[in-house]
Design a protein around this motif. Structure first.
Motif, PDB file in Angstrom:
ATOM      1  N   ILE A 164       0.833  -1.201   0.000  1.00 26.53           N
ATOM      2  CA  ILE A 164       0.000   0.000   0.000  1.00 26.53           C
ATOM      3  C   ILE A 164       0.868   1.253   0.000  1.00 26.53           C
ATOM      4  CG2 ILE A 164      -1.649   1.368   1.374  1.00 26.53           C
ATOM      5  CD1 ILE A 164      -2.903  -0.973   0.030  1.00 26.53           C
ATOM      6  N   PRO A 165       0.644   2.208  -0.922  1.00 27.19           N
ATOM      7  CA  PRO A 165       1.334   3.505  -0.831  1.00 27.19           C
ATOM      8  C   PRO A 165       0.976   4.166   0.501  1.00 27.19           C
ATOM      9  CG  PRO A 165       0.227   3.262  -2.952  1.00 27.19           C
ATOM     10  CD  PRO A 165      -0.248   2.127  -2.091  1.00 27.19           C
ATOM     11  N   LEU A 166       1.986   4.500   1.269  1.00 22.13           N
ATOM     12  CA  LEU A 166       1.789   4.958   2.643  1.00 22.13           C
ATOM     13  C   LEU A 166       2.568   6.243   2.873  1.00 22.13           C
ATOM     14  CD1 LEU A 166       0.815   4.378   5.577  1.00 22.13           C
ATOM     15  CD2 LEU A 166       2.840   2.936   5.850  1.00 22.13           C
ATOM     16  N   GLU A 167       1.883   7.261   3.363  1.00 19.17           N
ATOM     17  CA  GLU A 167       2.529   8.532   3.666  1.00 19.17           C
ATOM     18  C   GLU A 167       2.302   8.865   5.146  1.00 19.17           C
ATOM     19  OE1 GLU A 167       1.774  11.758   0.903  1.00 19.17           O
ATOM     20  OE2 GLU A 167       1.071  10.312  -0.585  1.00 19.17           O
ATOM     21  N   LEU A 168       3.359   9.285   5.816  1.00 19.27           N
ATOM     22  CA  LEU A 168       3.297   9.581   7.246  1.00 19.27           C
ATOM     23  C   LEU A 168       3.375  11.083   7.494  1.00 19.27           C
ATOM     24  CD1 LEU A 168       5.782   6.867   8.579  1.00 19.27           C
ATOM     25  CD2 LEU A 168       3.401   6.619   7.892  1.00 19.27           C
ATOM     26  N   GLY A 169       2.851  11.490   8.654  1.00 18.25           N
ATOM     27  CA  GLY A 169       2.968  12.883   9.068  1.00 18.25           C
ATOM     28  C   GLY A 169       2.224  13.867   8.178  1.00 18.25           C
ATOM     29  N   VAL A 170       1.114  13.427   7.596  1.00 18.94           N
ATOM     30  CA  VAL A 170       0.324  14.291   6.715  1.00 18.94           C
ATOM     31  C   VAL A 170      -0.642  15.106   7.571  1.00 18.94           C
ATOM     32  CG1 VAL A 170      -1.265  14.384   4.763  1.00 18.94           C
ATOM     33  CG2 VAL A 170       0.510  12.597   4.857  1.00 18.94           C
ATOM     34  N   GLU A 171      -0.515  16.409   7.536  1.00 17.75           N
ATOM     35  CA  GLU A 171      -1.373  17.277   8.342  1.00 17.75           C
ATOM     36  C   GLU A 171      -2.740  17.420   7.686  1.00 17.75           C
ATOM     37  OE1 GLU A 171      -0.800  18.329  11.259  1.00 17.75           O
ATOM     38  OE2 GLU A 171       1.310  17.763  11.399  1.00 17.75           O
ATOM     39  N   LEU A 172      -3.771  17.387   8.510  1.00 13.63           N
ATOM     40  CA  LEU A 172      -5.130  17.570   8.018  1.00 13.63           C
ATOM     41  C   LEU A 172      -5.272  18.900   7.283  1.00 13.63           C
ATOM     42  CD1 LEU A 172      -8.015  16.419   7.959  1.00 13.63           C
ATOM     43  CD2 LEU A 172      -8.411  17.499  10.169  1.00 13.63           C
ATOM     44  N   SER A 173      -4.625  19.922   7.813  1.00 14.63           N
ATOM     45  CA  SER A 173      -4.735  21.265   7.228  1.00 14.63           C
ATOM     46  C   SER A 173      -4.093  21.357   5.839  1.00 14.63           C
ATOM     47  CB  SER A 173      -4.097  22.299   8.155  1.00 14.63           C
ATOM     48  OG  SER A 173      -2.729  21.979   8.390  1.00 14.63           O
ATOM     49  N   ASP A 174      -3.195  20.403   5.516  1.00 18.08           N
ATOM     50  CA  ASP A 174      -2.500  20.435   4.225  1.00 18.08           C
ATOM     51  C   ASP A 174      -3.240  19.681   3.122  1.00 18.08           C
ATOM     52  OD1 ASP A 174      -0.462  21.913   5.355  1.00 18.08           O
ATOM     53  OD2 ASP A 174       0.781  20.159   5.790  1.00 18.08           O
ATOM     54  N   LEU A 175      -4.272  18.942   3.495  1.00 22.92           N
ATOM     55  CA  LEU A 175      -4.943  18.100   2.508  1.00 22.92           C
ATOM     56  C   LEU A 175      -5.618  18.910   1.409  1.00 22.92           C
ATOM     57  CD1 LEU A 175      -6.602  15.317   4.693  1.00 22.92           C
ATOM     58  CD2 LEU A 175      -4.632  15.100   3.181  1.00 22.92           C
ATOM     59  N   SER A 176      -6.085  20.114   1.748  1.00 23.30           N
ATOM     60  CA  SER A 176      -6.803  20.915   0.751  1.00 23.30           C
ATOM     61  C   SER A 176      -5.887  21.362  -0.386  1.00 23.30           C
ATOM     62  CB  SER A 176      -7.447  22.139   1.410  1.00 23.30           C
ATOM     63  OG  SER A 176      -6.463  22.943   2.032  1.00 23.30           O
ATOM     64  N   ARG A 178      -3.979  19.261  -1.885  1.00 24.83           N
ATOM     65  CA  ARG A 178      -3.878  18.085  -2.756  1.00 24.83           C
ATOM     66  C   ARG A 178      -5.228  17.626  -3.296  1.00 24.83           C
ATOM     67  NH1 ARG A 178      -0.248  13.791   0.492  1.00 24.83           N
ATOM     68  NH2 ARG A 178      -0.882  12.552  -1.314  1.00 24.83           N
ATOM     69  N   TYR A 179      -6.280  17.832  -2.499  1.00 20.75           N
ATOM     70  CA  TYR A 179      -7.602  17.344  -2.887  1.00 20.75           C
ATOM     71  C   TYR A 179      -8.624  18.471  -2.786  1.00 20.75           C
ATOM     72  CZ  TYR A 179      -5.167  12.949  -1.972  1.00 20.75           C
ATOM     73  OH  TYR A 179      -4.247  11.940  -1.975  1.00 20.75           O
ATOM     74  N   TYR A 200     -15.533  11.077  -4.444  1.00 23.74           N
ATOM     75  CA  TYR A 200     -14.533  11.876  -3.733  1.00 23.74           C
ATOM     76  C   TYR A 200     -13.135  11.276  -3.889  1.00 23.74           C
ATOM     77  CZ  TYR A 200     -18.670  13.947  -1.682  1.00 23.74           C
ATOM     78  OH  TYR A 200     -19.884  14.583  -1.524  1.00 23.74           O
ATOM     79  N   PRO A 201     -12.128  12.146  -3.975  1.00 21.87           N
ATOM     80  CA  PRO A 201     -10.764  11.628  -4.073  1.00 21.87           C
ATOM     81  C   PRO A 201     -10.163  11.251  -2.711  1.00 21.87           C
ATOM     82  CG  PRO A 201     -10.736  14.014  -4.261  1.00 21.87           C
ATOM     83  CD  PRO A 201     -12.181  13.609  -4.199  1.00 21.87           C
ATOM     84  N   CYS A 202     -10.739  11.800  -1.617  1.00 19.40           N
ATOM     85  CA  CYS A 202     -10.150  11.577  -0.293  1.00 19.40           C
ATOM     86  C   CYS A 202     -11.248  11.375   0.746  1.00 19.40           C
ATOM     87  CB  CYS A 202      -9.269  12.768   0.095  1.00 19.40           C
ATOM     88  SG  CYS A 202      -8.346  12.528   1.635  1.00 19.40           S
ATOM     89  N   SER A 218     -13.896  23.152   8.691  1.00 15.25           N
ATOM     90  CA  SER A 218     -14.698  24.321   8.333  1.00 15.25           C
ATOM     91  C   SER A 218     -14.300  24.928   6.990  1.00 15.25           C
ATOM     92  CB  SER A 218     -14.604  25.389   9.434  1.00 15.25           C
ATOM     93  OG  SER A 218     -13.250  25.770   9.637  1.00 15.25           O
ATOM     94  N   GLY A 219     -13.019  24.848   6.647  1.00 17.65           N
ATOM     95  CA  GLY A 219     -12.565  25.406   5.380  1.00 17.65           C
ATOM     96  C   GLY A 219     -12.529  24.402   4.241  1.00 17.65           C
ATOM     97  N   PHE A 220     -13.030  23.187   4.485  1.00 22.75           N
ATOM     98  CA  PHE A 220     -12.990  22.118   3.496  1.00 22.75           C
ATOM     99  C   PHE A 220     -14.332  22.000   2.779  1.00 22.75           C
ATOM    100  CE2 PHE A 220      -9.227  21.320   5.587  1.00 22.75           C
ATOM    101  CZ  PHE A 220      -8.639  20.098   5.331  1.00 22.75           C
ATOM    102  N   ASP A 221     -14.279  21.525   1.549  1.00 19.75           N
ATOM    103  CA  ASP A 221     -15.494  21.085   0.865  1.00 19.75           C
ATOM    104  C   ASP A 221     -15.671  19.622   1.245  1.00 19.75           C
ATOM    105  OD1 ASP A 221     -17.563  20.413  -0.766  1.00 19.75           O
ATOM    106  OD2 ASP A 221     -16.580  20.913  -2.659  1.00 19.75           O
TER     107      ASP A 221
END
Length: 252
Positions: A164-176, A178-179, A200-202, A218-221
């Protein structure tokens, strides 16, 4: 790596320091050999075997370095009461490799599963196993999550951690960055059988006790969905929830 260092890999501190983690048993080593055919970095693993596993390891034809150890040394390496007699020291993918893997993602239909501060190693291992079964998923883990290279996670994954492609330390605030759109679970959402659930992509899943932090969304779709049930209890185990959702995604 010296035997005295290999047994230190039971600790996250030394897994981080040495850049390796430990697996045990025939099944995990077989899965490692299978994955190493596609991932060159895994071919740098080292097998530690007792005499009775020497021929078995050589017959793999994997190209792994094989180190023969005594029964006493294997007992020191192992975290199980009755070691099988085979273990492997496996390189941890670098952060750069994770970024390269992300950039090299070739299928636009790939779905990302984001876990926010998951704590239970059994849950994480089970989720990895499910994602590997259905395929075409990427797993993103936030900071303050259980170490995916924890021996309990690795055992529970049954080797899925290699696939499985696995990424660590990904901040929730940074997801917007990428997606653009997200789905998450909430009792007040549409049922996951709704056709839109697969769009949905994520997909966001929260900590076992606290769920996804609503204020951070709150700032996410981001749209809520729910898993329809009989209503006898108010929540599902995290791994069960992810498993049901990924199954639903796989049949769309």
């Amino acid at each position: 790596m010296k035997i005295s260092d290999v047994k230190k890999l039971h600790s996250k501190k030394y897994r981080t320091q040495f850049g390796h983690y430990l697996i045990e048993g025939e099944h995990l080593v077989l899965e490692l050999a299978k994955a190493a055919q596609q991932q060159a970095s895994l071919a740098n693993a080292t097998l530690y075997v007792t005499d009775n596993y020497q021929q078995w390891a050589e017959a793999l034809g994997s190209g792994f370095l094989i180190v023969t150890v005594t029964e006493k040394q294997m007992a020191q390496i192992s975290q199980t009461e009755t070691p099988q007699g085979i273990a492997a020291c496996v390189p941890i993918p670098s952060a750069q490799k994770a970024r390269n893997d992300r950039l090299a993602a070739t299928t636009p239909s790939e779905k990302a599963i984001y876990l926010h501060q998951v704590q239970d190693p059994g849950n994480l291992g089970t989720i990895l196993r499910t994602l590997a079964w259905f395929g075409n998923f990427r797993l993103l883990l936030s900071d303050n999550s259980v170490d995916p290279y924890n021996p309990k996670v690795v055992r529970a994954s049954m080797g899925a951690i290699f696939h499985i492609p696995l990424e660590l330390g990904v901040e929730l605030s940074d997801l917007s960055e990428r997606y653009t759109r997200f789905a998450y679970l909430d009792l007040q959402g549409d049922v996951i059988s709704h056709p839109s659930f697969g769009d949905y992509p994520c997909y966001l899943f929260g900590n076992e006790a606290r769920g996804v932090p609503k204020d951070a969304l709150s700032g996410f779709d981001a749209k809520p969905y729910t898993i329809a049930g009989a209503g006898k209890i108010d929540s599902l185990n995290l791994a069960s929830a992810v498993n049901i959702c990924t199954y639903q995604l796989s049949i769309k």
